[in-house]
Structures are given as structure tokens and as C-alpha cells.
Design a protein around this motif. Structure first.
Motif, PDB file in Angstrom:
ATOM      1  N   VAL A 237      17.188 -42.356 -68.893  1.00 38.80           N
ATOM      2  CA  VAL A 237      17.981 -43.457 -69.445  1.00 38.80           C
ATOM      3  C   VAL A 237      17.951 -44.689 -68.531  1.00 38.80           C
ATOM      4  O   VAL A 237      17.887 -45.815 -69.007  1.00 38.80           O
TER       5      VAL A 237
ATOM      6  N   PHE B  26      10.770 -51.430 -72.379  1.00 38.80           N
ATOM      7  CA  PHE B  26      12.221 -51.374 -72.161  1.00 38.80           C
ATOM      8  C   PHE B  26      12.634 -50.087 -71.457  1.00 38.80           C
ATOM      9  O   PHE B  26      11.960 -49.065 -71.565  1.00 38.80           O
ATOM     10  N   VAL B  27      13.805 -50.132 -70.802  1.00 42.39           N
ATOM     11  CA  VAL B  27      14.536 -48.901 -70.496  1.00 42.39           C
ATOM     12  C   VAL B  27      15.880 -48.984 -71.226  1.00 42.39           C
ATOM     13  O   VAL B  27      16.317 -50.084 -71.589  1.00 42.39           O
TER      14      VAL B  27
ATOM     15  N   PRO C 242      23.843 -56.085 -76.147  1.00 48.48           N
ATOM     16  CA  PRO C 242      23.914 -55.919 -77.604  1.00 48.48           C
ATOM     17  C   PRO C 242      24.144 -54.483 -78.089  1.00 48.48           C
ATOM     18  O   PRO C 242      24.697 -54.281 -79.159  1.00 48.48           O
TER      19      PRO C 242
ATOM     20  N   VAL D 121      29.512 -41.602 -76.164  1.00 51.01           N
ATOM     21  CA  VAL D 121      28.753 -41.560 -77.428  1.00 51.01           C
ATOM     22  C   VAL D 121      28.812 -40.152 -78.034  1.00 51.01           C
ATOM     23  O   VAL D 121      28.819 -39.976 -79.261  1.00 51.01           O
TER      24      VAL D 121
ATOM     25  N   ARG E 194      31.502 -39.682 -80.536  1.00 54.02           N
ATOM     26  CA  ARG E 194      31.443 -40.361 -81.843  1.00 54.02           C
ATOM     27  C   ARG E 194      30.838 -39.410 -82.874  1.00 54.02           C
ATOM     28  O   ARG E 194      30.133 -38.462 -82.529  1.00 54.02           O
TER      29      ARG E 194
ATOM     30  N   PHE F 237      26.447 -42.831 -86.096  1.00 54.08           N
ATOM     31  CA  PHE F 237      25.637 -43.723 -85.265  1.00 54.08           C
ATOM     32  C   PHE F 237      24.861 -44.705 -86.139  1.00 54.08           C
ATOM     33  O   PHE F 237      24.655 -44.468 -87.310  1.00 54.08           O
TER      34      PHE F 237
ATOM     35  N   ILE G 118      18.929 -40.817 -80.667  1.00 53.46           N
ATOM     36  CA  ILE G 118      18.215 -40.992 -79.401  1.00 53.46           C
ATOM     37  C   ILE G 118      16.720 -41.219 -79.673  1.00 53.46           C
ATOM     38  O   ILE G 118      16.093 -42.120 -79.117  1.00 53.46           O
TER      39      ILE G 118
ATOM     40  N   CYS H 277      16.072 -44.653 -81.064  1.00 50.18           N
ATOM     41  CA  CYS H 277      16.161 -45.698 -80.047  1.00 50.18           C
ATOM     42  C   CYS H 277      14.964 -45.675 -79.105  1.00 50.18           C
ATOM     43  O   CYS H 277      14.500 -46.720 -78.665  1.00 50.18           O
ATOM     44  N   ALA H 278      14.468 -44.485 -78.799  1.00 52.12           N
ATOM     45  CA  ALA H 278      13.318 -44.381 -77.889  1.00 52.12           C
ATOM     46  C   ALA H 278      12.061 -44.936 -78.568  1.00 52.12           C
ATOM     47  O   ALA H 278      11.296 -45.690 -77.976  1.00 52.12           O
TER      48      ALA H 278
ATOM     49  N   SER I 115      13.779 -48.896 -81.181  1.00 47.20           N
ATOM     50  CA  SER I 115      14.488 -49.936 -80.424  1.00 47.20           C
ATOM     51  C   SER I 115      13.800 -50.231 -79.101  1.00 47.20           C
ATOM     52  O   SER I 115      13.749 -51.366 -78.662  1.00 47.20           O
ATOM     53  N   SER I 116      13.281 -49.187 -78.435  1.00 54.44           N
ATOM     54  CA  SER I 116      12.634 -49.395 -77.132  1.00 54.44           C
ATOM     55  C   SER I 116      11.153 -49.712 -77.260  1.00 54.44           C
ATOM     56  O   SER I 116      10.478 -49.861 -76.255  1.00 54.44           O
TER      57      SER I 116
ATOM     58  N   ILE J 117      18.357 -35.825 -72.003  1.00 50.84           N
ATOM     59  CA  ILE J 117      19.211 -36.986 -72.288  1.00 50.84           C
ATOM     60  C   ILE J 117      20.559 -36.517 -72.852  1.00 50.84           C
ATOM     61  O   ILE J 117      21.615 -37.030 -72.487  1.00 50.84           O
TER      62      ILE J 117
ATOM     63  N   TYR K 103      11.215 -57.622 -77.455  1.00 51.64           N
ATOM     64  CA  TYR K 103      11.918 -58.509 -78.389  1.00 51.64           C
ATOM     65  C   TYR K 103      13.374 -58.615 -77.976  1.00 51.64           C
ATOM     66  O   TYR K 103      13.859 -57.817 -77.173  1.00 51.64           O
TER      67      TYR K 103
END
Ligand code: HEC
Ligand code: HEC
Length: 341
Positions: free
Chosen positions: A73, A92-93, A128, A135, A138, A141, A165, A168-169, A172-173, A186, A315
Motif C-alpha cells: 500500500v 501510482f502507489v 481525493p 475501510v 464499511r 465501496f 482492492i 483500485c490496483a 485507479s492505479s 493487503i 491522471y
């Protein structure tokens, strides 16, 4: 010699009896939740009241897996047998977009200003994505408008932290699919940063209920003390003619957003080619483009973000209204326009 032997034996027996007594006392009182709840994890407490934990909750955290997860992470890879594992993403990380500590001391509060004040006081990165702290507590998601952005991927991540997860990996990443052991590592890490009862800020009256209430009441109370989902509303760039460009803003708050939000990624060692520094020159660049309706204007870029390109995948994610309000945007504008000297 013989008496010595007997003495020794006697001492040992006495010590054993004493130890036994201590054990039986702790056995009697040690698991009594009415005195122990203060140091419990929220999920364990809820389970004790009959709550059925989701499958991503891990009762016994494996600390070496959790440490690997923390590496993944925070730096994007880990080491196994002294060899670096493959990076999740070249671009990204996770902590470019997510904190791993609480972002508020009022976990049940939806008010963005309460969160903001806490974050500014603690100088937390202003990002953001939602914090990964808690998490695991919750139940859904990629909520709200993220469904628009990620479509069926968001649907499959809706109640499944593992899929969130992965999403996002990979997406998003701008990275790759995680291997099974990576998701597991993770998860162990995220379980190590779940909510504790001490995070809930209970009032004296609530403590009374926690100690003497019925299981149902206790569960209901605890569940009302934190949010089970992070809301997400995508915003619209304010029309150019209604932008007040910081006239009513608080530049000190804006300075915090600039330094701990924008510069988190746009610092010269950061992940972007568009670098920002907290000096007049950089402020002027953004200041002079506030009126624009393109992505050089803070009013546009914060609401729309940018799209990854074929050759340049890094981005900018947009800020939802929950993460950056129009009032806070006004504070950022005040920093650019009205900071004294
Ligand atoms: C470029 C930004 C970015 C990066 C990098 C990133 N994320 Fe996210 N992530 C987001 C955004 C935006 C969301 C949308 C929901 C939210 O967090 O509010 C999200 C959502 C999540 C969620 C669901 C949170 C929720 O409450 O809805 C998890 C879990 C998550 N990310 C884990 C990770 C992990 C693990 C990594 C690293 C492998 C990572 N993210 C990398 C931006 C990012
Ligand atoms: C999570 C990382 C991240 C955060 C936080 C972030 N940005 Fe960005 N931003 C990017 C990336 C990546 C780009 C794409 C451009 C690049 O890398 O060259 C970008 C692009 C921009 C651009 C467009 C530059 C151009 O030449 O088109 C502006 C303006 C900008 N960001 C301003 C801001 C401001 C103001 C903030 C704070 C409110 C902010 N950014 C926060 C990552 C971030």
C-alpha cells in the motif's frame, strides 16, 4: 540436603498455586466485555452482540502478512527472500490517493468542514480517495457517483472489499491484477487499521448503554457511531461568471489545501510532470487561469480531474463534493488571490 529439597518443592508448589489463582481470576473477569470493551476492536465488539462479520474481516491478523500488505500500500511492492516483488503500478502507489489514518474525530459526522478542520489541524494529506483506516468496517465501496465512473466494476466491488482492492490496483492505479497472496496481504494490513472502540468518542450516556444495555441496543449504538459507506457526489465546475475567486475565502485553509492536497502529487519529486511549489510564481500561474474553462483552472480541474492517456497514464482523480466543497475551493482561490505578500 533433604530439607533443602523439600523447601524448594514447597516454594515451587506455592508459586504454582499463586499463578493458578491469578489465572483463574483473569479467567473469571478477563473476558467480561463490560470492563474490556474500551480496548476492543469495533468489529469484535459487534460480533459479541450478534453481528455477522463480512468475509473480509480477519479475526487473527498475521503480522508478517500485514507488514507485506503495508509495503504494497505504501511503496507498491514488498520483499520476499530479499527479492523485491513486482510493482503493482508504474504510475501510482495507493497512498498517492488514500490516507491510512483517521481523517476525522467525529466518525459519524458527514459534515465536510468537521473533517476538514481535523485534517488541517493534523496536517494530513488532503486527498481525493477515502481513508483506508476503518475501510474494513464499511459495508459498501465505490458508492454514489463512482458507479457512473466504473460501471459494472463498481457493482462487483459494492459489497466486496477484495474486489474493491483489485479494482483500485488495476484501474485507479493504472496497474495490474493483484495476485492472490497480494490481496490477502493487503487485507491483513487493512484489518490492522480497522476501527477501535476508542475511536468512537462515546459520551458518558453512551458508555452507560455500552456497559448495561441489551445486545441489540449496544449494536445499534455502535453502528450509529461511524459511517458504513463513504458517499460520493461528483461536482460541476462553477460557471465562470459566478466564481468569486477567493473574495470570501479563508486563505490559510487554502494554503493547507494547496500544500497538503495539490502538492502531495504536484511537488517536484511527485508523480506528475506539472509541478507546483508554494511560491508566488506558481500561485500566479493558477491565479491567472481561474477564469478559464479548461483544465488549467482550479475550478475545472478539481471537479473533472484528467483522463489517463495511452503514453501518459498518470491522471488526476477528481475531488467529490464530500472531499472538497465549493467553499473549500473558495479557500484555495483565496490562497492564490489574497494571501498577504
Ligand atoms: C489515483 C488514485 C488512487 C489510487 C492510486 C488508489 N486508489 Fe483506491 N480509490 C480511489 C478513489 C477515487 C476511490 C473511490 C472511493 C473512495 O475512496 O471514496 C477509491 C476506492 C478504494 C477502496 C474502496 C473505499 C471505499 O470506501 O469506497 C479501496 C479499498 C481502495 N480504493 C484501495 C486501494 C488500494 C489498496 C490501492 C493501491 C493498490 C489504491 N486504492 C490505489 C483512488 C485511488
Ligand atoms: C492524486 C494526485 C493529484 C492530486 C492530489 C492533485 N493532482 Fe493535479 N494532476 C495530477 C496528475 C497526475 C495530473 C496530470 C498532468 C501531469 O501529470 O502532467 C494533474 C493535472 C493537473 C492540472 C493540469 C495541468 C495541465 O498542464 O493540464 C492542474 C491545473 C492541476 N492538476 C491542479 C491541481 C490542484 C489545484 C490540485 C489541488 C486541489 C491538484 N492538482 C491535486 C495529480 C494530482
Amino acid at each position: 540436603m533433604i530439607t533443602f529439597g523439600i523447601m524448594k518443592l514447597l516454594v515451587i508448589v506455592l508459586m504454582m498455586t499463586a499463578l493458578g489463582a491469578v489465572y483463574s481470576i483473569s479467567g473469571l473477569y478477563g473476558y467480561d466485555s463490560s470492563s474490556n470493551w474500551k480496548t476492543m476492536r469495533v468489529m469484535d465488539f459487534m460480533i459479541e452482540q450478534g453481528y455477522e462479520a463480512p468475509n473480509y474481516f480477519i479475526q487473527d491478523i498475521d503480522s508478517s502478512k500485514a507488514r507485506q500488505g503495508e509495503d504494497l500500500v505504501t511503496i507498491g511492492y514488498t520483499r520476499i527472500d530479499k527479492i523485491n516483488t513486482k510493482r503493482i503500478s508504474k504510475h501510482f502507489v495507493c497512498i498517492n490517493c488514500h490516507n491510512t489514518v483517521p481523517e476525522t474525530n467525529e466518525l459519524s459526522q458527514k459534515d465536510p468542514e468537521t473533517r476538514f478542520d481535523y485534517m488541517m489541524k493534523n496536517k494530513l494529506p488532503f486527498l481525493p480517495g477515502s481513508s483506508l483506516y476503518g475501510v474494513v468496517n464499511r459495508t459498501s465501496f465505490f458508492n454514489g457517483d463512482y458507479k457512473k465512473k466504473y460501471g459494472s466494476l463498481a457493482d462487483s466491488a459494492k459489497h466486496d472489499l477484495q474486489s474493491a482492492i483489485q479494482l483500485c490496483a488495476e484501474i485507479s492505479s493504472e496497474g495490474r491484477q493483484l495476485e492472490k497472496w497480494e490481496v490477502e496481504a493487503i487485507l491483513h494490513y487493512l484489518n490492522s487499521i480497522q476501527l477501535n472502540m476508542s475511536d468512537l468518542n462515546l459520551s458518558t450516556k453512551e458508555v452507560e448503554l455500552i456497559e448495561n444495555g441489551s445486545k441489540t441496543d449496544k449494536l445499534e449504538l455502535v453502528q450509529s457511531k461511524f459511517l458504513s459507506a463513504e458517499k460520493a457526489s461528483f461536482g460541476f465546475p462553477l460557471a465562470a461568471n459566478v466564481r468569486t475567486k477567493g473574495k470570501n475565502g479563508d486563505w490559510e485553509k487554502g494554503e493547507y489545501i494547496f500544500k497538503y492536497g495539490c502538492m502531495h502529487c504536484h511537488n517536484p519529486e511527485g508523480i506528475t510532470t506539472f509541478t507546483l511549489e508554494a511560491d508566488q510564481l506558481n500561485r500566479n500561474f493558477l491565479k491567472n487561469r481561474m477564469d478559464k474553462t479548461n483544465r488549467k483552472s482550479i475550478y475545472e480541474i478539481t471537479r473533472t480531474g484528467t483522463q489517463p492517456k495511452k503514453l501518459k497514464k498518470t491522471y488526476m482523480p477528481l475531488y467529490t463534493y464530500e472531499k472538497l466543497t465549493d467553499k473549500q475551493l473558495e479557500d484555495l482561490a483565496a490562497y492564490l488571490n489574497y494571501k498577504p505578500n
